[in-house]
Design a protein around this motif. Structure first.
Motif, PDB file in Angstrom:
ATOM      1  N   LEU A 108      -0.929   0.913   8.624  1.00  0.00           N
ATOM      2  CA  LEU A 108      -0.506   2.101   7.886  1.00  0.00           C
ATOM      3  C   LEU A 108      -0.952   2.044   6.441  1.00  0.00           C
ATOM      4  O   LEU A 108      -0.579   1.117   5.695  1.00  0.00           O
ATOM      5  N   ASP A 109      -1.758   3.031   6.028  1.00  0.00           N
ATOM      6  CA  ASP A 109      -1.972   3.284   4.614  1.00  0.00           C
ATOM      7  C   ASP A 109      -0.615   3.734   4.032  1.00  0.00           C
ATOM      8  O   ASP A 109       0.252   4.204   4.772  1.00  0.00           O
ATOM      9  N   VAL A 110      -0.431   3.584   2.731  1.00  0.00           N
ATOM     10  CA  VAL A 110       0.888   3.854   2.159  1.00  0.00           C
ATOM     11  C   VAL A 110       0.910   5.180   1.384  1.00  0.00           C
ATOM     12  O   VAL A 110       1.569   6.142   1.790  1.00  0.00           O
ATOM     13  N   ASP A 111       0.165   5.269   0.282  1.00  0.00           N
ATOM     14  CA  ASP A 111       0.256   6.460  -0.576  1.00  0.00           C
ATOM     15  C   ASP A 111      -0.458   7.654   0.049  1.00  0.00           C
ATOM     16  O   ASP A 111      -1.620   7.560   0.448  1.00  0.00           O
ATOM     17  N   GLY A 112       0.236   8.777   0.148  1.00  0.00           N
ATOM     18  CA  GLY A 112      -0.343   9.977   0.736  1.00  0.00           C
ATOM     19  C   GLY A 112      -0.343   9.952   2.251  1.00  0.00           C
ATOM     20  O   GLY A 112      -0.843  10.880   2.888  1.00  0.00           O
ATOM     21  N   CYS A 113       0.211   8.882   2.820  1.00  0.00           N
ATOM     22  CA  CYS A 113       0.234   8.712   4.275  1.00  0.00           C
ATOM     23  C   CYS A 113       1.681   8.451   4.711  1.00  0.00           C
ATOM     24  O   CYS A 113       2.336   9.291   5.291  1.00  0.00           O
ATOM     25  N   GLY A 140      -4.181   6.943   7.963  1.00  0.00           N
ATOM     26  CA  GLY A 140      -4.479   7.024   6.532  1.00  0.00           C
ATOM     27  C   GLY A 140      -4.894   8.426   6.148  1.00  0.00           C
ATOM     28  O   GLY A 140      -5.199   9.257   7.018  1.00  0.00           O
ATOM     29  N   ASP A 141      -4.927   8.688   4.837  1.00  0.00           N
ATOM     30  CA  ASP A 141      -5.178  10.063   4.374  1.00  0.00           C
ATOM     31  C   ASP A 141      -6.430  10.226   3.534  1.00  0.00           C
ATOM     32  O   ASP A 141      -6.838  11.342   3.248  1.00  0.00           O
ATOM     33  N   ASP A 142      -7.051   9.138   3.081  1.00  0.00           N
ATOM     34  CA  ASP A 142      -7.991   9.253   1.970  1.00  0.00           C
ATOM     35  C   ASP A 142      -9.389   8.748   2.355  1.00  0.00           C
ATOM     36  O   ASP A 142      -9.573   8.131   3.405  1.00  0.00           O
ATOM     37  N   LEU A 143     -10.334   8.980   1.456  1.00  0.00           N
ATOM     38  CA  LEU A 143     -11.714   8.552   1.682  1.00  0.00           C
ATOM     39  C   LEU A 143     -11.797   7.052   1.967  1.00  0.00           C
ATOM     40  O   LEU A 143     -12.563   6.603   2.823  1.00  0.00           O
ATOM     41  N   THR A 144     -11.012   6.260   1.265  1.00  0.00           N
ATOM     42  CA  THR A 144     -11.024   4.801   1.435  1.00  0.00           C
ATOM     43  C   THR A 144     -10.558   4.382   2.834  1.00  0.00           C
ATOM     44  O   THR A 144     -10.867   3.285   3.294  1.00  0.00           O
ATOM     45  N   ASP A 145      -9.852   5.286   3.537  1.00  0.00           N
ATOM     46  CA  ASP A 145      -9.405   4.967   4.897  1.00  0.00           C
ATOM     47  C   ASP A 145     -10.507   5.177   5.940  1.00  0.00           C
ATOM     48  O   ASP A 145     -10.370   4.733   7.080  1.00  0.00           O
ATOM     49  N   GLU A 146     -11.597   5.857   5.551  1.00  0.00           N
ATOM     50  CA  GLU A 146     -12.645   6.137   6.544  1.00  0.00           C
ATOM     51  C   GLU A 146     -13.279   4.842   7.072  1.00  0.00           C
ATOM     52  O   GLU A 146     -13.650   4.755   8.242  1.00  0.00           O
TER      53      GLU A 146
HETATM   54 MG   LIG Z   1      -3.579   6.913   1.035  1.00  0.00          MG
END
Ligand SMILES: [Mg+2]
Length: 259
Positions: free
Chosen positions: A26-31, A204-210
């Protein structure tokens, strides 16, 4: 990595219910948590930590955070719980064995970049420079007008920081060492107990999660994009942080009762 689909918006399905043989990342911020104006202002909703603890037990401990935050910050947010975690986009790693891979000290040029960014941020109320030790994050969520100056500062500093890269995110750009990403974090955790042998599932929600979506897909797992950002490698989607928390709470109640 395979090419992302950048043509028509993808009609991604929601993920299936969590299964007890999954490894959950799990990503944390925005997720898992809603964004706040400043990174230290995020709120862990009532009942979330308890649901995560129950779900972790039901998964044999195979629940990990994969975040751009430092692991010490993740521990503070969810205290007294301490989950296996990848921090700083995978530069820090703590498996269930509590093994931390502590990175080297920040180079002088990064400290100079931090000071330069702080001088700029001082001119834009709400702009933030977050010192993560070997990385710095420049935030403009509460000060959109600061974006161009902060991005220019980061780009100029990058030229003085061999081995570093820029990591763009949601209202943030980060200067960080280039030698790790969230995909590598998933791969490394999947090689360790209690994750090994389970089906990897990453949200995750962000580009870094790709990077993590691609790594998860390559392992035959399930990748879940939170929100609507495109293009994406994700195979499934949930609309927002509340939908992710509801998905996790349902699993905690259902699997936790059996555990
Ligand atoms: Mg995030």
């Amino acid at each position: 990595m395979p090419r992302m689909s950048a043509t028509a918006p993808l009609a991604l399905p929601p993920p299936p219910p969590v299964q007890s043989d999954w490894a959950l990342f799990l990503d944390v911020d925005g997720c898992l948590l809603d964004f706040a104006d400043a990174p230290e202002a995020v709120v862990v909703p009532e009942g979330l930590a308890d649901a995560l603890a129950r779900l972790s037990r039901a998964l044999g401990g195979a629940l990990a955070f994969v975040s751009g935050r430092r692991i010490v910050q993740l521990d503070a947010l969810f205290a007294p719980l301490r989950f296996p975690s990848a921090g700083l986009h995978g530069l820090e790693l703590r498996e269930a064995a509590d093994l931390a891979h502590v990175p080297d000290a920040a180079p002088e040029a990064l400290r100079q970049a931090r000071d330069a960014a702080e001088r700029i941020a001082a001119g834009y109320p709400g702009a933030r420079v977050e010192d993560k030790g070997i990385a710095i994050a420049l935030h403009w969520r509460a000060a959109p007008a600061a974006r161009a100056s902060l991005e220019a500062t980061a780009a100029a500093a990058l030229a003085q920081l061999p081995g570093y890269r820029l990591q763009y995110g949601n209202c943030v750009v980060e200067l960080r060492p280039a030698h790790a990403d969230k995909g590598q974090a998933v791969q490394r955790l999947m090689g360790a107990t209690p994750f090994a042998g389970r089906l990897p599932v990453y949200a995750g929600d962000d580009l870094t999660d790709e990077d993590a979506f691609a790594a998860t897909n390559a392992l035959g797992g399930v990748s879940v994009r939170i929100g609507h950002r495109e293009p994406t490698y994700a195979t499934h989607t949930l609309a927002d942080t509340a939908a992710l928390r509801a998905w996790l709470s349902e699993a905690a109640a259902r699997l936790g009762a059996r555990a």
